[in-house]
Design a protein around this motif. Structure first.
Motif, mmCIF file in Angstrom:
data_model
loop_
_atom_site.group_PDB
_atom_site.id
_atom_site.type_symbol
_atom_site.label_atom_id
_atom_site.label_comp_id
_atom_site.label_asym_id
_atom_site.label_seq_id
_atom_site.Cartn_x
_atom_site.Cartn_y
_atom_site.Cartn_z
ATOM 1 N N CYS A 164 27.627 28.197 34.075
ATOM 2 C CA CYS A 164 28.399 27.346 34.968
ATOM 3 C C CYS A 164 29.903 27.554 34.827
ATOM 4 O O CYS A 164 30.684 26.827 35.423
ATOM 5 N N ALA A 165 30.308 28.513 34.026
ATOM 6 C CA ALA A 165 31.726 28.687 33.755
ATOM 7 C C ALA A 165 32.498 29.050 35.009
ATOM 8 O O ALA A 165 33.661 28.700 35.155
ATOM 9 N N ARG A 166 31.860 29.774 35.936
ATOM 10 C CA ARG A 166 32.513 30.159 37.189
ATOM 11 C C ARG A 166 31.577 29.809 38.347
ATOM 12 O O ARG A 166 30.990 30.689 38.979
ATOM 13 N N PRO A 167 31.466 28.522 38.685
ATOM 14 C CA PRO A 167 30.504 28.105 39.702
ATOM 15 C C PRO A 167 30.800 28.629 41.097
ATOM 16 O O PRO A 167 29.899 28.666 41.938
ATOM 17 N N SER A 168 32.047 29.012 41.367
ATOM 18 C CA SER A 168 32.380 29.500 42.706
ATOM 19 C C SER A 168 32.607 31.012 42.747
ATOM 20 O O SER A 168 33.117 31.546 43.735
ATOM 21 N N GLU A 169 32.209 31.718 41.684
ATOM 22 C CA GLU A 169 32.438 33.164 41.635
ATOM 23 C C GLU A 169 31.721 33.889 42.768
ATOM 24 O O GLU A 169 32.303 34.759 43.428
ATOM 25 N N ASP A 170 30.454 33.556 43.005
ATOM 26 C CA ASP A 170 29.704 34.238 44.054
ATOM 27 C C ASP A 170 30.366 34.047 45.415
ATOM 28 O O ASP A 170 30.407 34.974 46.234
ATOM 29 N N ARG A 171 30.873 32.844 45.691
ATOM 30 C CA ARG A 171 31.554 32.611 46.977
ATOM 31 C C ARG A 171 32.793 33.470 47.099
ATOM 32 O O ARG A 171 33.092 34.016 48.166
ATOM 33 N N ALA A 172 33.532 33.587 46.000
ATOM 34 C CA ALA A 172 34.746 34.401 46.034
ATOM 35 C C ALA A 172 34.420 35.863 46.315
ATOM 36 O O ALA A 172 35.136 36.540 47.056
ATOM 37 N N VAL A 173 33.329 36.352 45.743
ATOM 38 C CA VAL A 173 32.912 37.733 45.999
ATOM 39 C C VAL A 173 32.447 37.887 47.437
ATOM 40 O O VAL A 173 32.795 38.861 48.125
ATOM 41 N N ARG A 174 31.656 36.930 47.927
ATOM 42 C CA ARG A 174 31.182 37.008 49.309
ATOM 43 C C ARG A 174 32.330 36.947 50.307
ATOM 44 O O ARG A 174 32.263 37.546 51.387
ATOM 45 N N ASP A 175 33.394 36.235 49.953
ATOM 46 C CA ASP A 175 34.569 36.178 50.830
ATOM 47 C C ASP A 175 35.074 37.574 51.193
ATOM 48 O O ASP A 175 35.541 37.798 52.306
ATOM 49 N N THR A 176 35.000 38.487 50.248
ATOM 50 C CA THR A 176 35.548 39.830 50.476
ATOM 51 C C THR A 176 34.781 40.581 51.557
ATOM 52 O O THR A 176 35.287 41.571 52.095
ATOM 53 N N ARG A 177 33.575 40.122 51.885
ATOM 54 C CA ARG A 177 32.762 40.799 52.898
ATOM 55 C C ARG A 177 32.841 40.132 54.267
ATOM 56 O O ARG A 177 32.303 40.646 55.245
ATOM 57 N N ASP A 201 38.197 29.624 41.277
ATOM 58 C CA ASP A 201 37.725 30.804 40.563
ATOM 59 C C ASP A 201 38.893 31.735 40.231
ATOM 60 O O ASP A 201 39.861 31.821 40.991
ATOM 61 N N PRO A 202 38.831 32.453 39.108
ATOM 62 C CA PRO A 202 39.905 33.392 38.756
ATOM 63 C C PRO A 202 40.214 34.412 39.859
ATOM 64 O O PRO A 202 41.374 34.800 40.021
ATOM 65 N N LEU A 203 39.200 34.857 40.600
ATOM 66 C CA LEU A 203 39.469 35.779 41.702
ATOM 67 C C LEU A 203 40.359 35.135 42.750
ATOM 68 O O LEU A 203 41.264 35.771 43.310
ATOM 69 N N VAL A 204 40.123 33.859 43.035
ATOM 70 C CA VAL A 204 40.926 33.132 44.012
ATOM 71 C C VAL A 204 42.307 32.827 43.440
ATOM 72 O O VAL A 204 43.320 32.883 44.149
ATOM 73 N N GLU A 205 42.360 32.500 42.145
ATOM 74 C CA GLU A 205 43.666 32.279 41.506
ATOM 75 C C GLU A 205 44.545 33.515 41.638
ATOM 76 O O GLU A 205 45.759 33.407 41.914
ATOM 77 N N GLU A 206 43.944 34.681 41.450
ATOM 78 C CA GLU A 206 44.710 35.926 41.579
ATOM 79 C C GLU A 206 45.220 36.100 43.002
ATOM 80 O O GLU A 206 46.369 36.506 43.211
ATOM 81 N N GLN A 207 44.367 35.795 43.987
ATOM 82 C CA GLN A 207 44.813 35.864 45.374
ATOM 83 C C GLN A 207 45.967 34.903 45.622
ATOM 84 O O GLN A 207 46.974 35.269 46.241
#
Length: 283
Positions: A12-25, A246-252
């Protein structure tokens, strides 16, 4: 902490990680020898096939890169829903030469359609924008969120907003519907088109995640996190629907903040990443 608890915490550490990855598509599709990519993922591809490309826009300005294979048809119907009233299409090939475009009668102020003559074996850039998109004149927008179970009554809000001709779009901070089902999201979009003269650009809320972790939202509406500019103002919509960013979104977001360092920048998200009251799940 036991092994089971540790594994659960790690999962559960990154509950929105999958959404952040799917965003890229989001905004990418390929069919009938045509490859489509919306720059910045600022639209979802609703239809691609039988000579038709339809997008649901999530920004005032869209640029779509379209690559037609050697066997692709030349004549395409290009439709953009949830776009700005008065938006026009400019279509050019890779050399900058204009392509033939035929505007079709408007079905609604926020629905635009054109016939576009693509060139098989070539790449085109399709840009949809209102004529004043890059001016620096003052403008107004509306902020809205949390329609949820009031979906059947949201038309009343649109009616009030329609009374203000200075509003250019609605900036929506999540919870379009109660459960984020396909039926509810489609109803939201239908009611928006039926009642609002201006488009609505949104991020999701926790209620959209209740159904399949917001996959349907990303299919029908678009990215959970995105950034656009309009008349010199920067706008960022950030996915905090799982009570975290999510860290991916934080980077964005770091990049968007840097890009807008010397400009006006409006940022919206559904749940604050730091909740001083502590009543939300991630507070």
């Amino acid at each position: 902490m036991g092994l089971a608890t540790a594994l659960l915490s790690a999962g559960c550490a990154r509950p929105s990680e999958d959404r952040a990855v799917r965003d890229t598509r989001v905004g990418q599709a390929e069919a009938e020898a045509l490859k489509v990519e919306v720059e910045g993922g600022l639209a979802s591809v609703r239809t691609l096939g039988s000579g038709a490309l339809e997008l649901w826009s999530q920004a005032p300005v869209l640029t779509v890169r379209v690559t037609a294979g050697a066997q692709a048809r030349a004549d395409w119907l290009f439709t953009v829903r949830n776009t700005m009233p008065g938006a026009a299409l400019v279509a050019v090939d890779e050399s900058g030469e204009a392509l033939a475009v035929e505007p079709l009668p408007d079905a609604h102020p926020t629905v635009k359609a054109w016939r576009v003559a693509l060139r098989p074996g070539a790449t085109a850039r399709l840009t949809v924008a209102p004529p004043d998109w890059d001016s620096r004149t003052p403008f107004r927008f509306a902020a809205l969120a949390d329609v949820q179970e009031a979906l059947s009554k949201v038309g009343d809000i649109y009616t009030r907003l329609n009374e203000d001709p200075s509003l250019r779009f609605i900036f929506f901070a999540g919870d379009l519907t109660e459960y984020g089902t396909r039926e509810q999201l489609e109803e939201f979009q239908q009611r928006l088109e039926a009642s609002s003269r201006i488009p609505l650009y949104a991020t999701l809320g926790n209620h959209e995640t209740f159904t399949d972790d917001a996959r349907i939202y990303q299919q029908l509406v678009g990215r959970a996190s995105q950034h656009f500019t309009f008349q010199g103002v920067h706008f960022s919509l950030v996915d905090s629907g799982s009570s975290t960013v999510d860290p991916l979104v934080e980077e964005q977001l770091d990049g968007w903040l840097e890009e807008a360092r010397d400009a006006v920048h409006v940022v919206a998200m559904h749940i604050p990443p730091l909740d001083p009251v502590g009543v939300r799940g991630g507070g």
